[in-house]
Design a protein around this motif. Structure first.
Motif, PDB file in Angstrom:
ATOM      1  N   UNK A 109       0.828  -1.211   0.000  1.00 34.19           N
ATOM      2  CA  UNK A 109       0.000   0.000   0.000  1.00 34.19           C
ATOM      3  C   UNK A 109       0.864   1.264   0.000  1.00 34.19           C
ATOM      4  N   UNK A 110       1.933   1.214   0.795  1.00 35.98           N
ATOM      5  CA  UNK A 110       2.800   2.395   0.878  1.00 35.98           C
ATOM      6  C   UNK A 110       3.552   2.609  -0.430  1.00 35.98           C
ATOM      7  N   UNK A 111       4.047   1.489  -1.013  1.00 36.65           N
ATOM      8  CA  UNK A 111       4.787   1.626  -2.275  1.00 36.65           C
ATOM      9  C   UNK A 111       3.906   2.230  -3.359  1.00 36.65           C
ATOM     10  N   UNK A 112       2.621   1.811  -3.317  1.00 31.62           N
ATOM     11  CA  UNK A 112       1.665   2.296  -4.324  1.00 31.62           C
ATOM     12  C   UNK A 112       1.347   3.785  -4.136  1.00 31.62           C
ATOM     13  N   UNK A 113       1.220   4.207  -2.881  1.00 32.96           N
ATOM     14  CA  UNK A 113       0.679   5.549  -2.641  1.00 32.96           C
ATOM     15  C   UNK A 113       1.707   6.637  -2.393  1.00 32.96           C
ATOM     16  N   UNK A 114       2.921   6.272  -2.011  1.00 31.76           N
ATOM     17  CA  UNK A 114       3.893   7.334  -1.705  1.00 31.76           C
ATOM     18  C   UNK A 114       4.274   8.102  -2.969  1.00 31.76           C
ATOM     19  N   UNK A 115       4.216   9.419  -2.836  1.00 27.90           N
ATOM     20  CA  UNK A 115       4.587  10.267  -3.966  1.00 27.90           C
ATOM     21  C   UNK A 115       5.915  10.945  -3.591  1.00 27.90           C
ATOM     22  N   UNK A 116       6.985  10.359  -4.073  1.00 31.59           N
ATOM     23  CA  UNK A 116       8.313  10.814  -3.602  1.00 31.59           C
ATOM     24  C   UNK A 116       8.699  12.184  -4.177  1.00 31.59           C
ATOM     25  N   UNK A 117       8.028  12.557  -5.272  1.00 31.52           N
ATOM     26  CA  UNK A 117       8.339  13.877  -5.876  1.00 31.52           C
ATOM     27  C   UNK A 117       7.419  14.965  -5.327  1.00 31.52           C
ATOM     28  N   UNK A 118       6.412  14.566  -4.577  1.00 28.14           N
ATOM     29  CA  UNK A 118       5.357  15.520  -4.178  1.00 28.14           C
ATOM     30  C   UNK A 118       5.814  16.502  -3.110  1.00 28.14           C
ATOM     31  N   UNK A 119       4.887  17.417  -2.766  1.00 32.91           N
ATOM     32  CA  UNK A 119       5.237  18.467  -1.790  1.00 32.91           C
ATOM     33  C   UNK A 119       4.910  18.042  -0.355  1.00 32.91           C
ATOM     34  N   UNK A 120       4.082  17.007  -0.216  1.00 40.53           N
ATOM     35  CA  UNK A 120       3.720  16.572   1.140  1.00 40.53           C
ATOM     36  C   UNK A 120       4.887  15.763   1.713  1.00 40.53           C
ATOM     37  N   UNK A 121       5.368  16.110   2.905  1.00 40.20           N
ATOM     38  CA  UNK A 121       6.498  15.378   3.474  1.00 40.20           C
ATOM     39  C   UNK A 121       6.201  13.875   3.551  1.00 40.20           C
ATOM     40  N   UNK A 122       7.257  13.074   3.332  1.00 37.26           N
ATOM     41  CA  UNK A 122       7.062  11.613   3.282  1.00 37.26           C
ATOM     42  C   UNK A 122       6.537  11.067   4.609  1.00 37.26           C
ATOM     43  N   UNK A 123       7.010  11.654   5.726  1.00 39.16           N
ATOM     44  CA  UNK A 123       6.516  11.150   7.021  1.00 39.16           C
ATOM     45  C   UNK A 123       5.005  11.355   7.122  1.00 39.16           C
ATOM     46  N   UNK A 124       4.527  12.508   6.563  1.00 36.17           N
ATOM     47  CA  UNK A 124       3.087  12.795   6.581  1.00 36.17           C
ATOM     48  C   UNK A 124       2.336  11.775   5.713  1.00 36.17           C
TER      49      UNK A 124
ATOM     50  N   UNK B 123      13.700   0.380   5.572  1.00 33.96           N
ATOM     51  CA  UNK B 123      14.582  -0.294   4.593  1.00 33.96           C
ATOM     52  C   UNK B 123      13.792  -0.755   3.364  1.00 33.96           C
ATOM     53  N   UNK B 124      12.653  -1.414   3.619  1.00 35.85           N
ATOM     54  CA  UNK B 124      11.833  -1.944   2.518  1.00 35.85           C
ATOM     55  C   UNK B 124      11.396  -0.835   1.553  1.00 35.85           C
ATOM     56  N   UNK B 125      11.104   0.338   2.149  1.00 35.95           N
ATOM     57  CA  UNK B 125      10.566   1.413   1.319  1.00 35.95           C
ATOM     58  C   UNK B 125      11.640   2.366   0.790  1.00 35.95           C
ATOM     59  N   UNK B 126      12.847   2.166   1.262  1.00 42.03           N
ATOM     60  CA  UNK B 126      13.924   3.063   0.853  1.00 42.03           C
ATOM     61  C   UNK B 126      13.751   4.448   1.441  1.00 42.03           C
ATOM     62  N   UNK B 127      13.264   4.497   2.683  1.00 45.43           N
ATOM     63  CA  UNK B 127      13.086   5.787   3.363  1.00 45.43           C
ATOM     64  C   UNK B 127      14.070   5.871   4.518  1.00 45.43           C
ATOM     65  N   UNK B 128      14.254   7.078   5.050  1.00 45.85           N
ATOM     66  CA  UNK B 128      15.098   7.173   6.241  1.00 45.85           C
ATOM     67  C   UNK B 128      14.287   6.661   7.432  1.00 45.85           C
ATOM     68  N   UNK B 129      14.984   6.140   8.425  1.00 52.30           N
ATOM     69  CA  UNK B 129      14.258   5.585   9.571  1.00 52.30           C
ATOM     70  C   UNK B 129      13.496   6.700  10.305  1.00 52.30           C
ATOM     71  N   UNK B 130      14.107   7.903  10.312  1.00 52.59           N
ATOM     72  CA  UNK B 130      13.448   9.036  10.988  1.00 52.59           C
ATOM     73  C   UNK B 130      12.070   9.341  10.402  1.00 52.59           C
ATOM     74  N   UNK B 131      11.962   9.190   9.071  1.00 55.42           N
ATOM     75  CA  UNK B 131      10.673   9.446   8.404  1.00 55.42           C
ATOM     76  C   UNK B 131       9.603   8.528   8.991  1.00 55.42           C
TER      77      UNK B 131
END
Ligand SMILES: Cc1ncc(COP(=O)(O)O)c(C=O)c1O
Length: 508
Positions: free
Chosen positions: A9-24, A53-61
């Protein structure tokens, strides 16, 4: 299984280029999965490190997203064992409410109560509250705003906490004192400051009266024609309304009606709304005696009688009452400006404390700074001066309006009482559809109200209500000239054979 669903679900919906912060975004996806029931109470969320790790995000996010979910109660943490979907998120299958059969399927459109529908069905307030010839509104452009601002500044310079908190009880004492002194002189109201209760206007006064002195289904006599706003408030507050005809002397109940005394009688004795008659002394004394005999409350709506241009000054009904049956209502909507939303009641002494307490309990009043400014405004003589000035302005405008009506329709055309108020009624013969005429006028940018709208019973007369306070002197004739063509057309189309003497009809 759950973990892979979350990843997917996260891989499908995350917009890595978007303006909304990834943590949000992570927070939004997870909270949505929880709210929709996909993630049930007790489900363990993936560890932040592995999810990152799975999503390629920082752990802090991921940690930030989890912290937000935790702060809002979506998840719990159990030391050493991880993050779990919280028990406080409703799990409808296992909740108490799940066992209750659903009474009403939601159609997607909000369903009003029967009471709400009735309010919608009788709604009459105009969208338009300014311009030729909107009735019931004073000329707010002539309000001495600089003076008001000066008084307001004084109170705001060093605002007392007592003026910024909730009002409790009857309102700001110095205002009640100043008002009482004014009412005694100007309206022959018999009162002490203890009897004056400041409200948010006549509408609110009526609601308080109905709720505290009436029980559900109690009968209220309403003038017919009369003020629809008062009817709406009393009906919605549970009263059963009975229209009572008015004649030139005021309220005129039939013998049958008089045999069934109501709980309340609502009247506008100083200036019948909308026809403009003044209730005769004989009728006043009769009503007061009837109220005494049958323990009826008379609600006296004295909405605009400060603006009396001719004839003798008319004392209030309350001033004649020797048996504490009258509840006197006033408003600053007509003397100052409507959006001030301040009015008052003068009630019998033995009711004052409970009415004031009821008002606080029901509405948690405020507007104390405005009340303080108003108290100064009255006590320093500005109120009386403003009324004096506006009385002359309105008298002139009314006379200009009469003149232009006469120019078009002759001196004998039936018009309402000319001695008071902010509006006049131009009567029309039966057969002229005043509602259609008002609609055509509105389309031409002129605002008048059809007289037939003010009737609740079976007999109606037709006409148009003109407010002359919301139109400047120089605009009166041009505005009426535009309307005159429409009125002449409607007259030509109407049934000409009906005489004014028979200017009434059975409503369909
Ligand atoms: C007869 C009458 N009473 C009361 C009101 C409303 O008073 P308030 O603004 O104090 O609620 C109006 C408003 O037009 C009115 O015409």
């Amino acid at each position: 299984m759950i973990e892979s669903l979350i990843h997917e679900q996260l891989l499908q919906e995350l917009d890595r280029e978007g303006t909304v912060p990834l943590s949000r975004q992570v927070y939004q996806v997870l909270s949505q999965l929880i709210l929709s029931g996909v993630l049930r109470a007790g489900t363990k969320l993936p560890a932040s490190r592995s999810l990152a790790q799975e999503l390629g995000l920082s752990r802090n996010t991921v940690i930030t997203a989890y912290e937000q979910l935790l702060a809002e109660g979506y998840v719990d943490t159990r030391t050493g064992s991880g993050t779990f979907v919280s028990q406080t998120v409703p799990d409808f299958d296992s909740q108490v409410f799940a066992a209750v059969p659903r009474a009403r399927a939601s159609s997607g459109t909000p369903t009003l109560s029967a009471r709400g529908q009735q309010v919608m069905g009788s709604a009459q307030a105009a969208e338009r509250q300014w311009g030729a010839f909107v009735p019931g509104v004073p000329d707010v452009s002539l309000f001495p705003h600089q003076l008001w601002l000066r008084l307001l500044r004084r109170h705001w310079r060093d605002p007392q906490p007592e003026l910024l908190t909730y009002a409790h009880g009857p309102g700001y004492y110095p205002l009640r004192e100043a008002l009482c002194a004014h009412l005694r002189i100007a309206r022959s109201v018999y009162c002490e400051p203890e009897q004056v209760i400041i409200t948010g206007g006549i509408h609110q006064s009526l609601a308080v009266i109905a709720l505290l002195l009436g029980d559900k289904g109690d009968k209220a006599w309403m003038e017919d024609p009369g003020y629809w706003g008062a009817s709406t408030v009393l009906r919605t507050s549970g009263m059963t309304l009975e229209p009572v005809a008015v004649d030139e002397e005021g309220l005129a109940p039939t013998v049958e009606q008089a045999q069934q005394p109501p709980r309340f009688i609502f009247v506008t004795p100083s200036h019948q709304y909308p026809l403009g008659h003044v209730m005769s002394l004989a009728r006043r004394r009769m009503l007061l005696e009837y109220a005494r005999q049958h323990a009826v409350w008379i609600i006296e709506d004295d909405y605009d009688s400060e603006f009396r241009f001719g004839g003798r000054p008319i004392a209030s009904l309350q001033g004649l009452d020797e048996h504490d049956r009258v509840l006197y209502l006033g408003t600053f909507s007509k003397t100052l400006f409507p959006s001030l939303r301040l009015g008052f009641m003068v009630v019998p002494k033995n009711l004052a404390q409970s009415m004031a307490l009821g008002l606080s309990e029901l509405y948690r009043e405020g507007r104390l700074t405005e009340q303080a400014v108003l108290a100064d405004f009255i006590a320093q003589g500005h109120y009386a001066a403003h009324i004096r000035k506006m009385r002359a302005v309105y008298a002139r405008r009314q006379s200009l309006l009469r003149e232009v009506i006469t120019n078009h329709f002759g001196a004998d055309w039936p018009l309402s009482n000319q001695e008071a108020g902010l509006h006049l009624v131009m009567h029309l013969p039966i057969g002229v559809d005043d509602k259609a005429l008002a609609q055509a006028a509105a389309e031409a940018g002129i605002w008048v109200r059809p007289l037939s709208n003010y009737y609740a019973g079976t007999v109606r007369t037709h006409g148009l209500l003109f407010g002359y306070a919301t139109v400047q002197e120089e605009d009166i004739a041009p505005a009426f000239d535009r309307l005159a063509g429409l009125i002449k057309k409607a007259l030509a189309e109407g049934r000409r054979e009906v005489l004014f003497g028979l200017n009434s009809e059975q409503a369909d």
